[in-house]
Design an enzyme around this catalytic site. Sequence first.
Site, PDB file in Angstrom:
ATOM      1  CE  LYS A  83      28.860 -37.750  14.908  1.00 10.14           C
ATOM      2  NZ  LYS A  83      28.352 -38.390  16.134  1.00 10.14           N
TER       3      LYS A  83
HETATM    4  O1  G3P Z   1      26.292 -37.720  18.666  1.00  3.81           O
HETATM    5  C1  G3P Z   1      26.592 -36.587  19.373  1.00  3.81           C
HETATM    6  C2  G3P Z   1      25.542 -36.077  20.321  1.00  3.81           C
HETATM    7  O2  G3P Z   1      24.271 -36.408  19.986  1.00  3.81           O
HETATM    8  C3  G3P Z   1      25.926 -35.907  21.716  1.00  3.81           C
HETATM    9  O3  G3P Z   1      24.865 -35.752  22.623  1.00  3.81           O
HETATM   10  O4  G3P Z   1      23.896 -35.646  24.874  1.00  3.81           O
HETATM   11  O5  G3P Z   1      26.367 -36.079  24.589  1.00  3.81           O
HETATM   12  O6  G3P Z   1      25.410 -33.826  24.142  1.00  3.81           O
HETATM   13  P1  G3P Z   1      25.148 -35.311  24.141  1.00  3.81           P
END
Ligand code: G3P
Length: 217
Positions: A83
């Site tokens: 990533k």
């Molecule tokens: O993997 C990255 C992503 O899904 C982050 O989610 O909830 O931290 O915005 P969030």
Amino acid sequence: MKFFVDTADVKDIRELNELGLLDGVTTNPSLIMKAGRDIKEVTKEICDIVDGPVSAEVTATEFTAMMKEADILSKIADNICIKVPLTFDGLRACKAITSDGRKVNVTLCFAATQALLAAKAGATFISPFIGRIDDMGVDGMELISEIRTIYDNYDFKTEILAASVRTVNHVKQAALIGADVATVPPATLRALVKHPLTDKGLDAFLADWAKTGQKIG
Ligand code: G3P
């Protein structure tokens, strides 16, 4: 639509994988921090549980250092997907890593033009962050829709991986638009099966069945 789980919690991954629901896993530095585990150790454990791609994120921000980290992470297992952040260094690393057949997930995408660059850099997955766009008072799903149109216009093979998914409705909308993958936190993934009428209906069937006094088998 493929389902990835967005966590570095091995217990959750194991449970969801046993249900046969998982096509992959995504992690990020915040999720590794939350898990409180060594990145190489926990990533190896996750890769042993799940057959599909497991995204492990580089933390360097400069191309050469990113490539070094990508090489270290790639050695963890065959199903590692590197990533990288959506920066010029990240895109350059994406091009270099995918050129030798490895998978790359380009993360932190907030604009369709960024997604276009990632596709041109040969990304395996692009991760638009729906929830974080919603947080700004803008409809995050619009971004998924724009990327779908652009990728279809040019037949880009990069898969749209809806990320920062927070709700069951996010999953539904992403599926309606045609996102290839949704990476979903464990609680939201479990919530997908829930419907009050399913519970009510099952209770009624079981109550009626008990009245028959029968047994199957
Ligand atoms: O993997 C990255 C992503 O899904 C982050 O989610 O909830 O931290 O915005 P969030």
